[in-house]
Design a protein around this motif. Structure first.
Motif, PDB file in Angstrom:
ATOM      1  N   LYS A  52       0.805  -0.959  -0.121  1.00 52.94           N
ATOM      2  CA  LYS A  52       0.487  -0.175   0.346  1.00 52.94           C
ATOM      3  C   LYS A  52       0.944   1.244   0.013  1.00 52.94           C
ATOM      4  N   ASN A  53       2.473   0.870   0.910  1.00 51.24           N
ATOM      5  CA  ASN A  53       3.231   2.049   0.650  1.00 51.24           C
ATOM      6  C   ASN A  53       3.902   2.048   0.050  1.00 51.24           C
ATOM      7  N   LYS A  54       3.281   1.489  -1.208  1.00 46.80           N
ATOM      8  CA  LYS A  54       4.285   1.490  -2.734  1.00 46.80           C
ATOM      9  C   LYS A  54       2.933   1.503  -3.472  1.00 46.80           C
ATOM     10  N   LYS A  55       2.026   1.893  -3.064  1.00 46.90           N
ATOM     11  CA  LYS A  55       1.090   2.940  -3.968  1.00 46.90           C
ATOM     12  C   LYS A  55       0.007   1.576  -4.991  1.00 46.90           C
ATOM     13  N   TYR A  56       0.094   0.660  -4.083  1.00 53.63           N
ATOM     14  CA  TYR A  56      -0.789  -0.924  -4.898  1.00 53.63           C
ATOM     15  C   TYR A  56      -2.423  -0.702  -4.141  1.00 53.63           C
ATOM     16  N   VAL A  57      -3.461  -1.183  -4.700  1.00 47.17           N
ATOM     17  CA  VAL A  57      -4.400  -1.449  -4.398  1.00 47.17           C
ATOM     18  C   VAL A  57      -4.566  -3.596  -3.693  1.00 47.17           C
ATOM     19  N   ILE A  58      -4.127  -3.432  -2.526  1.00 50.33           N
ATOM     20  CA  ILE A  58      -4.373  -4.571  -2.295  1.00 50.33           C
ATOM     21  C   ILE A  58      -5.863  -5.046  -1.980  1.00 50.33           C
ATOM     22  N   LEU A  59      -6.614  -6.194  -3.007  1.00 49.18           N
ATOM     23  CA  LEU A  59      -7.899  -6.362  -3.221  1.00 49.18           C
ATOM     24  C   LEU A  59      -8.513  -7.121  -1.900  1.00 49.18           C
ATOM     25  N   PRO A  60      -9.629  -6.995  -1.655  1.00 47.63           N
ATOM     26  CA  PRO A  60     -10.134  -7.537  -0.200  1.00 47.63           C
ATOM     27  C   PRO A  60     -10.439  -9.036  -0.784  1.00 47.63           C
ATOM     28  N   ALA A  61     -10.473  -9.373   0.613  1.00 48.67           N
ATOM     29  CA  ALA A  61     -10.699 -11.578   0.536  1.00 48.67           C
ATOM     30  C   ALA A  61     -11.787 -11.681  -0.385  1.00 48.67           C
ATOM     31  N   SER A  62     -13.331 -10.442   0.148  1.00 48.15           N
ATOM     32  CA  SER A  62     -14.319 -11.305  -1.083  1.00 48.15           C
ATOM     33  C   SER A  62     -14.233 -10.608  -2.159  1.00 48.15           C
ATOM     34  N   ILE A  63     -14.412 -10.853  -3.665  1.00 51.56           N
ATOM     35  CA  ILE A  63     -14.664 -11.838  -4.618  1.00 51.56           C
ATOM     36  C   ILE A  63     -15.256  -9.862  -4.945  1.00 51.56           C
ATOM     37  N   ASP A  64     -17.667 -10.000  -3.990  1.00 53.48           N
ATOM     38  CA  ASP A  64     -18.122  -9.079  -4.158  1.00 53.48           C
ATOM     39  C   ASP A  64     -17.552  -7.733  -4.215  1.00 53.48           C
ATOM     40  N   GLN A  65     -17.031  -7.385  -3.134  1.00 47.27           N
ATOM     41  CA  GLN A  65     -15.812  -6.322  -3.383  1.00 47.27           C
ATOM     42  C   GLN A  65     -15.188  -5.389  -3.984  1.00 47.27           C
ATOM     43  N   TRP A  66     -14.469  -6.701  -5.062  1.00 48.76           N
ATOM     44  CA  TRP A  66     -13.345  -5.738  -6.136  1.00 48.76           C
ATOM     45  C   TRP A  66     -13.924  -4.953  -7.332  1.00 48.76           C
ATOM     46  N   PRO A  67     -12.662  -4.105  -7.631  1.00 49.41           N
ATOM     47  CA  PRO A  67     -13.314  -3.195  -8.049  1.00 49.41           C
ATOM     48  C   PRO A  67     -13.816  -3.734  -9.972  1.00 49.41           C
ATOM     49  N   SER A  68     -14.520  -3.597 -10.300  1.00 50.65           N
ATOM     50  CA  SER A  68     -14.894  -4.281 -11.952  1.00 50.65           C
ATOM     51  C   SER A  68     -13.651  -4.204 -12.261  1.00 50.65           C
ATOM     52  N   GLU A  69     -12.122  -3.320 -12.651  1.00 50.60           N
ATOM     53  CA  GLU A  69     -11.352  -3.262 -13.481  1.00 50.60           C
ATOM     54  C   GLU A  69     -10.926  -4.679 -13.119  1.00 50.60           C
ATOM     55  N   ALA A  70     -10.872  -5.104 -11.679  1.00 57.08           N
ATOM     56  CA  ALA A  70     -10.268  -6.197 -11.486  1.00 57.08           C
ATOM     57  C   ALA A  70     -11.035  -7.834 -11.492  1.00 57.08           C
ATOM     58  N   LYS A  71     -12.191  -7.086 -11.502  1.00 54.63           N
ATOM     59  CA  LYS A  71     -13.794  -8.671 -11.365  1.00 54.63           C
ATOM     60  C   LYS A  71     -13.516  -8.640 -13.161  1.00 54.63           C
ATOM     61  N   ASP A  72     -13.682  -7.420 -13.826  1.00 53.74           N
ATOM     62  CA  ASP A  72     -13.951  -8.408 -14.958  1.00 53.74           C
ATOM     63  C   ASP A  72     -12.324  -8.909 -16.051  1.00 53.74           C
ATOM     64  N   ASN A  73     -11.674  -8.780 -15.581  1.00 57.45           N
ATOM     65  CA  ASN A  73     -10.282  -9.355 -15.759  1.00 57.45           C
ATOM     66  C   ASN A  73      -9.039 -10.005 -15.442  1.00 57.45           C
ATOM     67  N   SER A  74      -8.883 -11.001 -14.769  1.00 53.93           N
ATOM     68  CA  SER A  74      -8.032 -10.928 -13.860  1.00 53.93           C
ATOM     69  C   SER A  74      -6.762 -10.829 -14.297  1.00 53.93           C
ATOM     70  N   CYS A  75      -6.801 -10.459 -15.441  1.00 57.18           N
ATOM     71  CA  CYS A  75      -4.794 -10.294 -16.130  1.00 57.18           C
ATOM     72  C   CYS A  75      -4.550  -8.950 -15.151  1.00 57.18           C
ATOM     73  N   ASN A  76      -5.757  -8.138 -14.831  1.00 57.35           N
ATOM     74  CA  ASN A  76      -5.068  -7.117 -14.299  1.00 57.35           C
ATOM     75  C   ASN A  76      -4.858  -7.062 -12.936  1.00 57.35           C
ATOM     76  N   ILE A  77      -4.766  -8.291 -12.336  1.00 61.34           N
ATOM     77  CA  ILE A  77      -4.501  -8.269 -11.076  1.00 61.34           C
ATOM     78  C   ILE A  77      -2.691  -9.425 -11.073  1.00 61.34           C
ATOM     79  N   ILE A  78      -2.010  -8.974  -9.977  1.00 61.66           N
ATOM     80  CA  ILE A  78      -0.815  -9.475 -10.206  1.00 61.66           C
ATOM     81  C   ILE A  78      -1.160 -10.382  -8.258  1.00 61.66           C
ATOM     82  N   ASN A  79      -0.611 -11.669  -8.648  1.00 66.78           N
ATOM     83  CA  ASN A  79      -0.461 -12.370  -7.502  1.00 66.78           C
ATOM     84  C   ASN A  79       0.832 -12.465  -6.610  1.00 66.78           C
ATOM     85  N   ALA A  80       0.478 -11.965  -5.276  1.00 65.18           N
ATOM     86  CA  ALA A  80       1.520 -11.997  -4.429  1.00 65.18           C
ATOM     87  C   ALA A  80       1.321 -13.066  -3.161  1.00 65.18           C
TER      88      ALA A  80
END
Length: 258
Positions: A52-80
């Motif tokens: 977060k300090n490096k300006k990343y948006v951390i997705l919550p555990a619940s998929i229902d709460q994800w922003p549309s950019e993340a929900k609509d295409n999983s390739c907009n997400i990087i997995n840590a």
């Protein structure tokens, strides 16, 4: 008086596949790092805060709460992920980032001579994070058009199939989505691509099961939420999973469309 320590840092095995971690805005961090069998010493929270300090948006555990950019295409997400690196005389870990195709974008190893686990691992993580630049995201990929249902996947859990690429058979048309139940659990079938779909429970960031096509139609390699790998198939319109038991036998788990 603060402890003095000798810090060792090894940034190693950096694998770039035309991408950088900083190309991403959204990061998915698992609820628990699986390679730490017992206590993970607060690493999930520490990584969340640092990114977060490096300006990343951390997705919550619940998929229902994800922003549309993340929900609509999983390739907009990087997995840590953080992997535990066993060592007798120091605390070591590997910070790993993967894209939606399960390709490693970055591996960065951190090490600390502080022997206390919580303090030492936090220190090692700080070292590993040096190689992670601030988020500077590229243009977001558009929503996937193969299904009208929101498509999401946890790429770090993608099942790898040994079947030759040319032998893969795509799922039957018209079966890309749907709601199924085994009498106890209700899941949504989400088609990720022509060769893969997941069964997902609403409100959970971890798929119930991930299905990967094989060379035979309607038979799949299945990775379960507990990381067991088994076989699944489609029978009379139902999705069937062979669930491994402790005694080596298998039981049928049948999901019927609702």
């Amino acid at each position: 008086m603060k402890k003095l320590s000798i810090l060792m840092l090894a940034i190693c095995s950096t694998a770039i596949f035309g991408q950088k971690v900083s190309d991403y805005k959204y990061v998915l961090i698992p609820e628990k790092f699986e390679s730490f069998k017992g206590e993970s010493y607060g690493l999930e929270g520490a990584l969340t805060k640092a990114l977060k300090n490096k300006k990343y948006v951390i997705l919550p555990a619940s998929i229902d709460q994800w922003p549309s950019e993340a929900k609509d295409n999983s390739c907009n997400i990087i997995n840590a992920n953080i992997l535990n690196v066993k060592s007798l005389f120091s605390n070591k870990l590997m910070l790993e980032f993967k894209d939606c195709n399960n390709k490693v974008i970055l591996e960065s190893k951190g090490s600390s001579s502080i022997k206390e686990f919580e303090e030492g691992l936090a220190d090692a993580l700080k070292m590993a994070l040096i190689s992670v630049s601030n988020s500077n995201p590229v243009a977001m990929q558009p929503a996937k058009t193969q299904t009208s249902t929101t498509t999401t996947t946890i790429a770090s859990n993608t099942v790898q199939s040994s079947a030759p690429e040319t032998a893969v058979i795509a799922p039957a048309a018209g079966s890309s989505t749907g709601t199924y139940s085994n009498g106890k659990v209700v899941v949504q079938k989400i088609q990720i691509d022509a060769n893969q779909f997941i069964l997902a429970k609403s409100g959970s960031s971890v798929p119930y099961a991930i299905f990967k096509t094989t060379s035979k139609n309607d038979i799949f390699i299945v990775k379960l939420a507990d990381n067991n790998v088994t076989i699944g198939y489609v029978e009379n319109g139902n999705i069937v999973i062979d669930i491994p038991q402790a005694d080596g036998r298998y039981t049928k788990e049948i999901f019927t469309g609702k």
